[in-house]
Design a protein around this motif. Structure first.
Motif, PDB file in Angstrom:
ATOM      1  N   VAL A  17       0.853  -1.199   0.000  1.00 61.93           N
ATOM      2  CA  VAL A  17       0.000   0.000   0.000  1.00 61.93           C
ATOM      3  C   VAL A  17       0.881   1.238   0.000  1.00 61.93           C
ATOM      4  O   VAL A  17       1.905   1.288   0.700  1.00 61.93           O
ATOM      5  N   GLY A  18       0.493   2.231  -0.781  1.00 63.94           N
ATOM      6  CA  GLY A  18       1.195   3.512  -0.797  1.00 63.94           C
ATOM      7  C   GLY A  18       0.210   4.658  -0.717  1.00 63.94           C
ATOM      8  O   GLY A  18      -0.832   4.643  -1.386  1.00 63.94           O
ATOM      9  N   HIS A  19       0.510   5.651   0.115  1.00 58.14           N
ATOM     10  CA  HIS A  19      -0.329   6.845   0.242  1.00 58.14           C
ATOM     11  C   HIS A  19       0.427   8.063  -0.291  1.00 58.14           C
ATOM     12  O   HIS A  19       1.647   8.159  -0.158  1.00 58.14           O
ATOM     13  N   TYR A  20      -0.322   9.020  -0.834  1.00 61.57           N
ATOM     14  CA  TYR A  20       0.186  10.384  -0.982  1.00 61.57           C
ATOM     15  C   TYR A  20      -0.850  11.306  -0.354  1.00 61.57           C
ATOM     16  O   TYR A  20      -2.037  11.241  -0.685  1.00 61.57           O
ATOM     17  N   THR A  21      -0.393  12.149   0.563  1.00 59.78           N
ATOM     18  CA  THR A  21      -1.287  12.982   1.375  1.00 59.78           C
ATOM     19  C   THR A  21      -1.008  14.454   1.155  1.00 59.78           C
ATOM     20  O   THR A  21       0.129  14.901   1.287  1.00 59.78           O
ATOM     21  N   ASP A  22      -2.042  15.201   0.807  1.00 54.77           N
ATOM     22  CA  ASP A  22      -1.943  16.659   0.651  1.00 54.77           C
ATOM     23  C   ASP A  22      -2.757  17.296   1.777  1.00 54.77           C
ATOM     24  O   ASP A  22      -3.958  17.515   1.654  1.00 54.77           O
ATOM     25  N   LEU A  23      -2.084  17.570   2.890  1.00 54.47           N
ATOM     26  CA  LEU A  23      -2.774  18.131   4.043  1.00 54.47           C
ATOM     27  C   LEU A  23      -3.165  19.590   3.831  1.00 54.47           C
ATOM     28  O   LEU A  23      -4.109  20.072   4.457  1.00 54.47           O
ATOM     29  N   GLU A  24      -2.441  20.281   2.974  1.00 58.38           N
ATOM     30  CA  GLU A  24      -2.786  21.687   2.718  1.00 58.38           C
ATOM     31  C   GLU A  24      -4.150  21.805   2.059  1.00 58.38           C
ATOM     32  O   GLU A  24      -4.962  22.667   2.424  1.00 58.38           O
ATOM     33  N   HIS A  25      -4.421  20.936   1.088  1.00 59.23           N
ATOM     34  CA  HIS A  25      -5.682  21.017   0.348  1.00 59.23           C
ATOM     35  C   HIS A  25      -6.655  19.904   0.737  1.00 59.23           C
ATOM     36  O   HIS A  25      -7.735  19.790   0.155  1.00 59.23           O
ATOM     37  N   LEU A  26      -6.274  19.074   1.712  1.00 59.27           N
ATOM     38  CA  LEU A  26      -7.114  18.017   2.273  1.00 59.27           C
ATOM     39  C   LEU A  26      -7.662  17.073   1.207  1.00 59.27           C
ATOM     40  O   LEU A  26      -8.881  16.926   1.005  1.00 59.27           O
ATOM     41  N   THR A  27      -6.729  16.426   0.528  1.00 63.23           N
ATOM     42  CA  THR A  27      -7.080  15.390  -0.436  1.00 63.23           C
ATOM     43  C   THR A  27      -5.880  14.473  -0.594  1.00 63.23           C
ATOM     44  O   THR A  27      -4.799  14.753  -0.075  1.00 63.23           O
ATOM     45  N   GLY A  28      -6.056  13.368  -1.301  1.00 63.67           N
ATOM     46  CA  GLY A  28      -4.931  12.461  -1.450  1.00 63.67           C
ATOM     47  C   GLY A  28      -5.284  11.214  -2.236  1.00 63.67           C
ATOM     48  O   GLY A  28      -6.400  11.058  -2.747  1.00 63.67           O
ATOM     49  N   VAL A  29      -4.296  10.299  -2.300  1.00 64.33           N
ATOM     50  CA  VAL A  29      -4.407   9.089  -3.109  1.00 64.33           C
ATOM     51  C   VAL A  29      -3.853   7.908  -2.321  1.00 64.33           C
ATOM     52  O   VAL A  29      -2.858   8.039  -1.601  1.00 64.33           O
ATOM     53  N   THR A  30      -4.491   6.754  -2.480  1.00 65.08           N
ATOM     54  CA  THR A  30      -3.998   5.498  -1.930  1.00 65.08           C
ATOM     55  C   THR A  30      -3.930   4.465  -3.051  1.00 65.08           C
ATOM     56  O   THR A  30      -4.882   4.330  -3.826  1.00 65.08           O
ATOM     57  N   GLY A  74     -11.038  13.920  -4.699  1.00 63.12           N
ATOM     58  CA  GLY A  74     -11.171  14.800  -5.857  1.00 63.12           C
ATOM     59  C   GLY A  74     -12.379  14.586  -6.719  1.00 63.12           C
ATOM     60  O   GLY A  74     -12.484  15.173  -7.798  1.00 63.12           O
ATOM     61  N   SER A  75     -13.299  13.718  -6.300  1.00 60.15           N
ATOM     62  CA  SER A  75     -14.456  13.392  -7.117  1.00 60.15           C
ATOM     63  C   SER A  75     -13.982  12.936  -8.498  1.00 60.15           C
ATOM     64  O   SER A  75     -12.907  12.336  -8.610  1.00 60.15           O
ATOM     65  N   ALA A  76     -14.741  13.184  -9.541  1.00 57.40           N
ATOM     66  CA  ALA A  76     -14.387  12.671 -10.873  1.00 57.40           C
ATOM     67  C   ALA A  76     -13.021  13.167 -11.343  1.00 57.40           C
ATOM     68  O   ALA A  76     -12.330  12.481 -12.096  1.00 57.40           O
ATOM     69  N   TYR A  77     -12.602  14.352 -10.877  1.00 57.70           N
ATOM     70  CA  TYR A  77     -11.279  14.856 -11.259  1.00 57.70           C
ATOM     71  C   TYR A  77     -10.167  13.918 -10.790  1.00 57.70           C
ATOM     72  O   TYR A  77      -9.132  13.780 -11.437  1.00 57.70           O
ATOM     73  N   GLY A  78     -10.371  13.279  -9.638  1.00 56.23           N
ATOM     74  CA  GLY A  78      -9.328  12.466  -9.038  1.00 56.23           C
ATOM     75  C   GLY A  78      -8.988  11.207  -9.806  1.00 56.23           C
ATOM     76  O   GLY A  78      -7.953  10.575  -9.526  1.00 56.23           O
ATOM     77  N   LEU A  79      -9.833  10.819 -10.773  1.00 55.52           N
ATOM     78  CA  LEU A  79      -9.520   9.641 -11.573  1.00 55.52           C
ATOM     79  C   LEU A  79      -8.217   9.814 -12.345  1.00 55.52           C
ATOM     80  O   LEU A  79      -7.597   8.836 -12.761  1.00 55.52           O
ATOM     81  N   GLU A  80      -7.780  11.051 -12.524  1.00 60.18           N
ATOM     82  CA  GLU A  80      -6.515  11.312 -13.216  1.00 60.18           C
ATOM     83  C   GLU A  80      -5.331  10.692 -12.470  1.00 60.18           C
ATOM     84  O   GLU A  80      -4.288  10.405 -13.067  1.00 60.18           O
ATOM     85  N   ALA A  81      -5.461  10.465 -11.173  1.00 65.65           N
ATOM     86  CA  ALA A  81      -4.360   9.900 -10.389  1.00 65.65           C
ATOM     87  C   ALA A  81      -3.910   8.555 -10.938  1.00 65.65           C
ATOM     88  O   ALA A  81      -2.732   8.186 -10.839  1.00 65.65           O
ATOM     89  N   ALA A  82      -4.833   7.792 -11.529  1.00 64.53           N
ATOM     90  CA  ALA A  82      -4.482   6.477 -12.068  1.00 64.53           C
ATOM     91  C   ALA A  82      -3.453   6.586 -13.185  1.00 64.53           C
ATOM     92  O   ALA A  82      -2.652   5.666 -13.393  1.00 64.53           O
ATOM     93  N   THR A  83      -3.439   7.697 -13.904  1.00 61.13           N
ATOM     94  CA  THR A  83      -2.463   7.891 -14.975  1.00 61.13           C
ATOM     95  C   THR A  83      -1.044   7.906 -14.418  1.00 61.13           C
ATOM     96  O   THR A  83      -0.122   7.330 -15.007  1.00 61.13           O
ATOM     97  N   PRO A 127      -6.472  15.500  -6.702  1.00 63.99           N
ATOM     98  CA  PRO A 127      -5.422  14.556  -7.077  1.00 63.99           C
ATOM     99  C   PRO A 127      -5.262  14.476  -8.588  1.00 63.99           C
ATOM    100  O   PRO A 127      -6.248  14.409  -9.327  1.00 63.99           O
ATOM    101  N   ASN A 128      -4.011  14.500  -9.024  1.00 59.70           N
ATOM    102  CA  ASN A 128      -3.695  14.402 -10.443  1.00 59.70           C
ATOM    103  C   ASN A 128      -2.691  13.283 -10.657  1.00 59.70           C
ATOM    104  O   ASN A 128      -2.403  12.492  -9.758  1.00 59.70           O
ATOM    105  N   ALA A 129      -2.142  13.201 -11.872  1.00 53.18           N
ATOM    106  CA  ALA A 129      -1.204  12.132 -12.195  1.00 53.18           C
ATOM    107  C   ALA A 129       0.022  12.164 -11.285  1.00 53.18           C
ATOM    108  O   ALA A 129       0.552  11.112 -10.902  1.00 53.18           O
ATOM    109  N   GLU A 130       0.468  13.349 -10.913  1.00 50.20           N
ATOM    110  CA  GLU A 130       1.648  13.454 -10.053  1.00 50.20           C
ATOM    111  C   GLU A 130       1.361  12.891  -8.657  1.00 50.20           C
ATOM    112  O   GLU A 130       2.211  12.219  -8.058  1.00 50.20           O
TER     113      GLU A 130
END
Length: 332
Positions: A17-30, A74-83, A127-130
């Motif tokens: 498992v890997g997390h990326y956490t953006d506490l400034e904007h309160l969103t992230g990816v697992t 990120g709602s539908a925008y967050g699907l970009e994280a998979a890229t 959340p984006n590709a990065e």
């Protein structure tokens, strides 16, 4: 039966498992990564889902294994994280081979699901590709960080702060079942009149660390449960994993049964405002016999998923005006 050594999805051999956490904007990816790929299934039960590559998991379709599962804010925008996760996997030569010896390429198979967290932090930063790439860089086995991390950073469960939770259970015969959950339901995980957790009866070995004795549940308030849906937030997403050898159809059945865990842990569940999605990964190390054993795995997956959801609620801490369960009741 008892939890694995970490009481986490990583108790299933080969799962990281890997997390990326953006506490400034309160969103992230697992990201959930089966080291050798895994047969996968999915069941979409909520009425407002945000998903990617779920059609591919239909048992009648071609690809048998996936390389990762992405859970993002990120709602539908967050699907970009998979890229971004695909890019990391390509760099590590993980994917579905295509072409021939002269034009060989790989295509990483990365299904994804997202939660709605736009009203918790910044609606303009998602959340984006990065983010996805950085989450993949953080992949590891062992203990899994829980609470306000990864996809759970902006989670809100029943009007309180939600988060990421995980749990596991070892079955007889060497089968391990684990789950990881973003607790972000429209419904509550607790009785608002008493504070009692709906899924407390599933607790294993004092894992919830509650300081109060069990308290009676009150009758449900059908009016309050459906008030201000977008203020309460919505969607539980997660993944169950097992080392059992399953077909795609069997993995889909386990994902389907795991949804019962949401109903055990949250009231109300699977509403019109929820986009509940559960994936199942099967690494194929342990043979199972017949539909009875498959049914037992599905039943255990539901309980493990419910416990993981509770951990997501209990590990969360208050953020701004959004209070956490453990700071309102005697918990943690």
């Amino acid at each position: 039966m008892k939890p694995g050594p970490y009481n986490a999805i990583t108790d299933v051999p080969g799962i990281q498992v890997g997390h990326y956490t953006d506490l400034e904007h309160l969103t992230g990816v697992t990201v959930i990564f089966p080291e050798k790929g895994a047969v996968a299934g999915v069941d979409v039960r909520g009425s407002a889902p945000g998903t990617r590559e779920t059609d591919l998991l239909n048992p009648v379709n071609l690809v048998e294994k996936v390389q990762a599962i992405v859970l993002a804010g990120g709602s539908a925008y967050g699907l970009e994280a998979a890229t971004g996760v695909m890019r990391w996997l390509e760099e590590h030569r993980q994917g579905y081979p295509v072409g021939n010896q002269t034009t060989q390429a790989i295509v990483p198979i990365v299904p994804a699901a997202v939660i709605f967290d736009l009203l918790v932090g910044s609606a303009a930063v998602r959340p984006n590709a990065e983010y996805g790439y950085k989450a993949a860089q953080n992949l590891k086995g062992g203990p899994v960080e829980q609470g306000v991390v990864g996809v759970g950073t902006g989670a809100r469960n029943g009007g309180l702060k939600g988060g990421v939770g995980t749990a596991s259970l070892a079955m007889p015969g060497g089968v391990m079942v684990g789950a990881i959950v973003a607790a972000n339901a429209h419904g509550r995980a607790h009785d608002p009149a008493t504070g009692e957790l709906y899924a407390r009866f599933l607790e294993q070995e004092g894992e919830f660390k509650l300081k109060y004795p069990p308290r009676p549940l009150s009758a449900p308030d059908y009016t309050d449960a459906f008030a201000d849906p977008f203020v309460r937030s919505n969607t539980v997403i997660g993944c169950v994993a097992t080392n059992a050898k399953l077909t795609k159809a069997q993995a889909q059945k386990v994902a389907q049964m795991a949804h019962d865990g949401i109903a055990r842990a949250v009231y109300p569940a699977h509403t019109m405002f929820d986009g509940d999605v559960i994936f199942c990964l099967a690494t194929g190390e342990v043979e199972i016999e017949g539909p009875a054993e498959l049914s037992r795995i599905g039943a255990v997956a539901a309980d493990v998923f419910a416990r993981a959801l509770v951990h997501g609620v209990l590990h969360a801490y208050s953020v701004g005006e959004l209070q956490a369960y453990r700071e309102l009741y005697e918990a943690g």
